[in-house]
Design an enzyme around this catalytic site. Structure first.
Site, mmCIF file in Angstrom:
data_model
loop_
_atom_site.group_PDB
_atom_site.id
_atom_site.type_symbol
_atom_site.label_atom_id
_atom_site.label_comp_id
_atom_site.label_asym_id
_atom_site.label_seq_id
_atom_site.Cartn_x
_atom_site.Cartn_y
_atom_site.Cartn_z
ATOM 1 N N LEU A 176 0.853 -1.191 0.000
ATOM 2 C CA LEU A 176 0.000 0.000 0.000
ATOM 3 C C LEU A 176 0.888 1.239 0.000
ATOM 4 O O LEU A 176 1.403 1.635 1.046
ATOM 5 C CB LEU A 176 -0.890 0.005 1.239
ATOM 6 C CG LEU A 176 -1.927 -1.111 1.282
ATOM 7 C CD1 LEU A 176 -2.746 -1.039 2.559
ATOM 8 C CD2 LEU A 176 -2.837 -1.010 0.073
ATOM 9 N N ALA A 177 1.088 1.797 -1.158
ATOM 10 C CA ALA A 177 2.030 2.911 -1.267
ATOM 11 C C ALA A 177 1.847 3.545 -2.637
ATOM 12 O O ALA A 177 2.441 3.110 -3.613
ATOM 13 C CB ALA A 177 3.459 2.389 -1.108
ATOM 14 N N GLU A 178 0.997 4.560 -2.706
ATOM 15 C CA GLU A 178 0.686 5.126 -4.023
ATOM 16 C C GLU A 178 1.889 5.840 -4.628
ATOM 17 O O GLU A 178 2.145 5.738 -5.833
ATOM 18 C CB GLU A 178 -0.506 6.087 -3.924
ATOM 19 C CG GLU A 178 -1.835 5.388 -3.631
ATOM 20 C CD GLU A 178 -1.996 4.975 -2.179
ATOM 21 O OE1 GLU A 178 -1.180 5.423 -1.340
ATOM 22 O OE2 GLU A 178 -2.909 4.188 -1.860
ATOM 23 N N ASP A 219 -9.835 7.756 -6.724
ATOM 24 C CA ASP A 219 -9.334 9.089 -7.063
ATOM 25 C C ASP A 219 -8.535 9.784 -5.966
ATOM 26 O O ASP A 219 -7.399 10.172 -6.166
ATOM 27 C CB ASP A 219 -10.511 9.980 -7.470
ATOM 28 C CG ASP A 219 -11.796 9.548 -6.793
ATOM 29 O OD1 ASP A 219 -11.823 9.532 -5.549
ATOM 30 O OD2 ASP A 219 -12.751 9.190 -7.512
ATOM 31 N N TYR A 240 -3.612 10.990 -4.434
ATOM 32 C CA TYR A 240 -2.894 12.188 -3.987
ATOM 33 C C TYR A 240 -1.525 11.891 -3.368
ATOM 34 O O TYR A 240 -0.597 12.691 -3.546
ATOM 35 C CB TYR A 240 -3.752 13.032 -3.038
ATOM 36 C CG TYR A 240 -5.051 13.520 -3.682
ATOM 37 C CD1 TYR A 240 -5.103 13.801 -5.046
ATOM 38 C CD2 TYR A 240 -6.202 13.693 -2.934
ATOM 39 C CE1 TYR A 240 -6.281 14.226 -5.641
ATOM 40 C CE2 TYR A 240 -7.383 14.133 -3.518
ATOM 41 C CZ TYR A 240 -7.420 14.391 -4.875
ATOM 42 O OH TYR A 240 -8.582 14.826 -5.450
ATOM 43 N N HIS A 250 -13.795 9.029 -1.780
ATOM 44 C CA HIS A 250 -14.013 7.986 -2.785
ATOM 45 C C HIS A 250 -14.684 8.513 -4.048
ATOM 46 O O HIS A 250 -15.110 7.738 -4.885
ATOM 47 C CB HIS A 250 -14.859 6.841 -2.206
ATOM 48 C CG HIS A 250 -14.139 6.036 -1.168
ATOM 49 N ND1 HIS A 250 -13.944 6.501 0.101
ATOM 50 C CD2 HIS A 250 -13.551 4.814 -1.235
ATOM 51 C CE1 HIS A 250 -13.285 5.577 0.796
ATOM 52 N NE2 HIS A 250 -13.027 4.553 0.007
#
Ligand SMILES: Cc1ncc(C[n+]2csc(CCOP(=O)(O)OP(=O)(O)O)c2C)c(N)n1
Lengths: 349, 364
Positions: free
Chosen positions: A68-70, A94, A98, A139
């Protein structure tokens, strides 16, 4: 650029989610440099099932779950693309893109330019965007204004299942980074997938021809605009509907040609209006269609508020009624004579 | 495939690993062998030439030839030790501070300084030198290294990616994500943290409560190695060991090299506001060059003539750099639009034409 697929075998009717899934599978099959990864994309098939079955078919080397690490997902995709791969990564929702903002804007968008074209980054970032699904906060964002104002990124948003299939294939074949916005509330609408792309990658499409006003939108708003045009027809107004498909680069030609002919335009998006993408469209149209315009360009957008809670979102999202009201405000009746000031009276008195 | 090491093996040593101490004596405390004499001589040569490059760049800044220059003076052992440990096929991901490492890697110094002179962002070809552009947004390059290393591994290559970062950058979120992802994927990456004591003005104590930065490795499931970062032999050996680990498919390594930034953060910084001279002086006594020189001389591997020859080389290169940098760079406004996308958009073509027309009108 890899060869863009130009034809598909008969795909029949698919939902948008199914069409996207099919596009990913077809690209994974066609080009072994393509990889798909993100959060929950492997065993689960993504929270919207867009990647369903891909890990099973193509194996964990090519379709895999990341931590989990955009920022990590996009940052590693940059490194992989530097080494010749063509990563397609998923942001789960969406607003969860960020954390990757810096990697996207400072590196993904700029490395080609910074290195005088030596590094190319064929990375696709899929982002389910927009509201209308009763999602709780974070969301339902529409983040396109951030991406379109970043030179170096291409930004596309399909409005139909068939476009979703073809635009995603074109995005993966594109050598530039592409932000691929998926209108999540349209994921389940079914449609026949055309045997070839409806248009070039960065071309807007006239979805419905009309003479009196041009309705301009993209992504989730495309079906809403078509519904609005139906309703307007009953009021005797012939509305042309343009589906932008590509937000950046922007197809001025198609949009300007339409508005020069109709003389009126309403731009529609879910995102907030202030400094939103619609402002850019309105400005461009004013610059290029001024002498043909019969009214100021209308905008129907989300309000200038954070995305509302699900029970209130219906007020925020552009609806057929709000768009019709905007059309009505476009000064169709130019026979109305404004009351003039009687001679000899001081208007400032 | 993976050799599972007991995780206790991932902890750093209590004292920083060191092969040649500050007095120039070989220590026997570390099990690693000293590098061969050719390597030691090369380390010394590159550090000398590198330091001369660094002082030349600082001088060019004072003359207005560079917009800014972050000096690596004092960090020569890290800058050079990392490069000598790498093979040509390995990838380096440097920061703004690492110009000396790039010059040591054989990149034309003028191309290295393009960014800091300001005529373009990255002056060299990353593919030619297998070196990413110098990265300014802190820690973001760590993730590029992980992605590239993973891709190389998928391609069946034994390429390793080495990423340079500062102590301050270890507090950034991207460092965490990169260490974690590298460990989960067992990507062949070497994270070399040059702990030079400060992030601009902020000392390490305000960055972390960890005993050392190297201790962070074990939390991610990778070895953390603490080394004397002013010992070029040690940097070379530690990076070599980490690269070999990566090549064997045993995943990433985190190395913390203890060093010191002798100059201010950049020419624009005033270091007297946050550190005193005594501290700087104490680090001058641990100079990376003089210790290796002492060792090489004691061993009879280097004599005065050899030292003079290396100094001459540094002078020659500095003179060449000065001459090159004293010529005004040629910039091309058309390049502003050339590489935004692989094919210019219609809008960019028209903006390029607009600027060209304006410039033509000015010129006539
Ligand atoms: C994301 C980000 N935040 C802030 C800065 C501004 N900045 C440049 S260098 C620096 C200090 C970095 O310290 P460190 O990582 O220890 O490296 P050093 O400069 O000491 O080599 C800061 C805060 C930056 N470049 N990037």
């Amino acid at each position: 650029m890899t060869a863009v697929a130009e034809k598909a075998e008969k795909l029949g009717d698919l939902t948008m989610a199914g069409a996207l899934n099919r596009a990913l599978a077809d690209e994974l099959r066609a080009d072994d440099r393509v990889l798909v990864y993100g959060e929950d994309v492997a065993a689960l098939g993504g929270v919207f099932r867009v990647t369903d079955g891909l890990a099973a078919e193509f194996g964990e080397r090519r379709v895999f779950d990341s931590p989990l690490a955009e920022s990590g997902i996009v940052g590693t995709a940059i490194g992989m693309a530097m080494h010749g791969l063509r990563p397609v990564v998923e942001m789960q929702f969406d607003a969860f893109a960020y954390p990757a903002f810096e990697q996207i804007t400072s590196h993904l968008a700029k490395l080609h330019n910074r290195t005088r074209g030596r590094i190319t980054l064929p990375v696709v970032i899929r982002i389910p965007y927009g509201g209308g699904i009763g999602g709780v906060e974070h969301h339902c964002d529409s983040s396109e204004a951030y991406w379109v104002s970043t030179p170096g990124l291409k930004v596309v948003a399909p409005g139909t299942a068939s476009d979703a299939y073809w635009l995603l294939r074109q995005a993966i074949a594109c050598d530039d980074p592409v932000i691929f916005l998926e209108p999540k509330r349209r994921y389940w609408a079914k449609e026949e997938i055309s045997a070839e792309p409806a248009a070039q990658f960065h071309q807007a499409l006239v979805r419905r021809a009309g003479d009196d006003v041009t309705l301009i939108g993209y992504g989730s708003m495309v079906p809403t605009l078509l519904e609005t045009a139906d309703a307007a027809a009953q009021d005797g107004i012939s509305a042309e509907v343009i589906d932008l498909r590509s937000l950046s680069p922007f197809d001025d030609q198609t949009v300007v040609a339409s508005v020069r002919r109709t003389g009126r335009a309403v731009v529609v998006h879910e995102a907030s209006g202030f400094a939103g993408f619609g402002a850019e469209i309105a400005a461009r149209l004013t610059e290029q269609c001024f002498h043909q315009l019969h009214a100021p360009i209308g905008r129907v957008t989300g309000f200038d508020i954070p995305y509302p809670p699900p029970m209130l979102e219906k007020h925020h999202l552009p609806s057929v009624d709000r768009i019709l009201d905007a059309v009505d405000r476009l000064q169709f009746d130019d026979t109305v004579v404004l009351p003039s000031t009687p001679a000899g009276t001081d208007p400032n008195a | 495939m993976t050799v599972v090491t007991p995780s206790a093996g991932f902890l750093p040593t209590t004292a920083p690993r060191c092969l040649i101490d500050a007095d120039g004596h070989a220590t026997s405390a570390d099990p690693a062998r000293l590098p061969d004499r050719e390597v030691l001589l090369e380390l010394f040569r590159l550090m000398s030439v590198g330091r001369r490059f660094d002082t030349q760049a600082t001088a060019l800044t004072k003359q207005g030839r560079l917009a800014v220059y972050p000096s690596a003076r004092g960090q020569e052992a890290c800058q050079v030790g990392v490069v000598t440990a790498m093979a040509q096929r390995d990838w380096l991901f440097p920061t703004y501070r690492d110009s000396m490492a790039l010059v040591s890697r054989g990149i034309n110094p003028v191309e290295v300084l393009t960014l800091l002179r300001g005529d373009w962002h990255c002056g060299y070809d990353p593919y030619l030198h297998r070196t990413g552009p110098q990265c300014t947004p802190l820690a973001t390059n760590t993730l590029h290294a992980v992605g590239l290393a993973h891709a190389a591994r998928l391609a069946g290559e034994d390429t390793v990616a080495v990423v340079l970062l500062g102590d301050g950058a270890t507090s950034e979120g991207d460092t965490h994500e990169a260490l974690n992802i590298a460990a989960v994927w067992q990507a062949p990456v070497v994270f070399l943290v040059q702990n030079n004591g400060y992030a601009i003005s902020v000392p390490l104590a305000k960055q972390t409560r960890a005993e050392t930065l190297a201790h962070k490795g074990i939390g991610y499931g990778m070895p953390g190695v603490l080394i004397d970062g002013n010992d070029a032999a040690m940097v070379h050996v530690a990076v070599t060991e980490a690269i070999e680990r990566g090549r064997r498919g045993e995943g990433p390594t985190l190395i913390e090299a203890l060093t010191y930034r002798i100059e201010a953060h950049t020419n624009a910084d005033d270091a007297s506001r946050y550190r005193d001279d005594a501290e700087v002086t104490s680090w001058l006594a641990r100079d990376p060059l003089s210790r290796l020189q002492t060792y090489l001389q004691d061993q009879g591997l280097l004599d005065e003539a050899g030292i003079a020859a290396i100094a001459d080389e540094g002078e020659t290169r500095a003179a060449r750099l000065r001459a090159a940098m004293n010529a005004d760079p040629v910039t091309d406004p058309a390049e502003l639009f050339a590489n935004i996308y692989t094919e210019p958009t219609a809008a960019l073509r028209s903006q390029a034409a607009e600027l060209a027309e304006e410039l033509a009108a000015e010129a006539s």
